[in-house]
Design a protein around this motif. Structure first.
Motif, PDB file in Angstrom:
ATOM      1  N   ARG A 185      -2.957   2.682   6.000  1.00 42.78           N
ATOM      2  CA  ARG A 185      -2.832   1.344   5.625  1.00 42.78           C
ATOM      3  C   ARG A 185      -1.446   0.795   5.431  1.00 42.78           C
ATOM      4  O   ARG A 185      -1.171  -0.273   5.857  1.00 42.78           O
ATOM      5  CB  ARG A 185      -3.587   1.106   4.212  1.00 42.78           C
ATOM      6  N   TYR A 208       0.702  -1.030   0.005  1.00 44.05           N
ATOM      7  CA  TYR A 208       0.080   0.125   0.180  1.00 44.05           C
ATOM      8  C   TYR A 208       0.893   1.263   0.049  1.00 44.05           C
ATOM      9  O   TYR A 208       0.331   2.470   0.187  1.00 44.05           O
ATOM     10  CB  TYR A 208      -0.802  -0.157   1.115  1.00 44.05           C
ATOM     11  N   TYR A 252      -5.108  -5.845  -4.046  1.00 49.80           N
ATOM     12  CA  TYR A 252      -4.051  -6.664  -3.656  1.00 49.80           C
ATOM     13  C   TYR A 252      -4.273  -8.037  -3.480  1.00 49.80           C
ATOM     14  O   TYR A 252      -5.206  -8.316  -2.952  1.00 49.80           O
ATOM     15  CB  TYR A 252      -3.468  -6.263  -2.091  1.00 49.80           C
TER      16      TYR A 252
END
Length: 283
Positions: free
Chosen positions: A75, A38, A129
């Motif tokens: 994140r 991230y 992801y």
């Protein structure tokens, strides 16, 4: 008879807020710059120990306070602490008080939040992801770890620190402070304190299966209170400087205590909650 599984080793992430991110609390410090799926965290991870408990310190806004609340990569911060093996995250945050009885300098162990942010990524499960497929509908009835909060409250009491055992934090987008009309509305909504960073940090910690608790430090009365000087950066920093030692003394005593406790069941339950919350795509 098979030996019982060893209790998970406790490792504590500490996310320091404005004026509350002093690395000197750690012994044997080393710095580690990491990357995550991230992006990069706010700053280097500072690894070290507090009374033999492994800890990882991260400055939420960067060590030179260069990152405004909206641009904090929450994140990446939580992911980096998870990858480092943190079982717990203890955070400090400056906040405004929306209640007469919560005075500047008081500590609040918040137990609820209201989210007024609008621009932030608040889940790891965003479809980008590949290792985290699906959508995560994480339960948020009890956002903060009760067991961890109880330790922090007990320690604050022992230190004679004026501490409120619960409180609802309203997190606004910022970076501006509230208008008076907003401040009065938030009081009517039942919020007790106000800041710009609890959300999505607490939500992401839940998704990561980490025990998360926040030491909120009231610095001002926001702007709702008549005959009281409205919040300003100067005022916030002055109160923080006078009171930062409170958060530090709580952490230095709480961390060894948390490190000596058995968290097997708590961590197992959190992991199960996450697993049960993910809806996987149908094939």
């Amino acid at each position: 008879m098979a030996a019982a599984a060893a209790a998970p080793a406790v490792k504590i992430g500490i996310i320091g807020g404005t004026g509350l991110d002093d690395p000197d609390i750690l012994e044997g410090r080393t710095e580690k710059y990491v990357d995550t799926p991230y992006g990069k965290p706010s700053d280097a991870l500072i690894l070290g120990k507090i009374k033999n408990v492994d800890c990882v310190l991260l400055a939420r806004h960067g060590r030179h306070h260069t990152i405004m609340p909206t641009n904090v990569n929450f994140r990446a911060n939580i992911w980096a602490l998870k990858e480092e093996g943190c079982t717990h995250i203890l955070v400090t945050t400056a906040c405004g008080s929306l209640r007469e009885e919560i005075q500047p300098g008081d500590v609040v162990m918040i137990d609820q939040f209201i989210d007024r942010t609008v621009k932030r990524q608040n889940t790891f499960y965003d479809g980008c992801y590949s290792n985290l497929p699906g959508v995560c509908h994480i339960p948020m009835a009890e956002p903060f770890c009760t067991k961890t909060r109880e330790v922090l409250m007990e320690i604050a009491k022992k230190h004679g620190i004026k501490c409120h055992s619960k409180g609802t934090m309203i997190t606004i987008e910022g970076p501006r402070f509230s208008s008076r009309a907003e401040s009065l509305m938030f009081r009517n909504w039942g919020a007790d304190v106000i800041n710009m960073t609890t959300v999505p940090e607490v939500v992401l910690a839940r998704e990561a299966g980490i025990c998360y608790a926040s030491i909120a430090m009231a610095t001002d009365y926001d702007c709702w209170k008549e005959h009281e000087e409205a919040v300003s950066v100067d005022k916030v920093l002055k109160t923080l400087k006078e009171n930062a030692n409170k958060a530090t003394s709580i952490l230095l005593t709480a961390i060894p205590q948390i490190g000596s406790m058995d968290w097997t069941e708590t961590l197992h339950n959190m992991k199960c909650t996450v697993q049960c919350s993910v809806m996987l795509p149908k094939h």
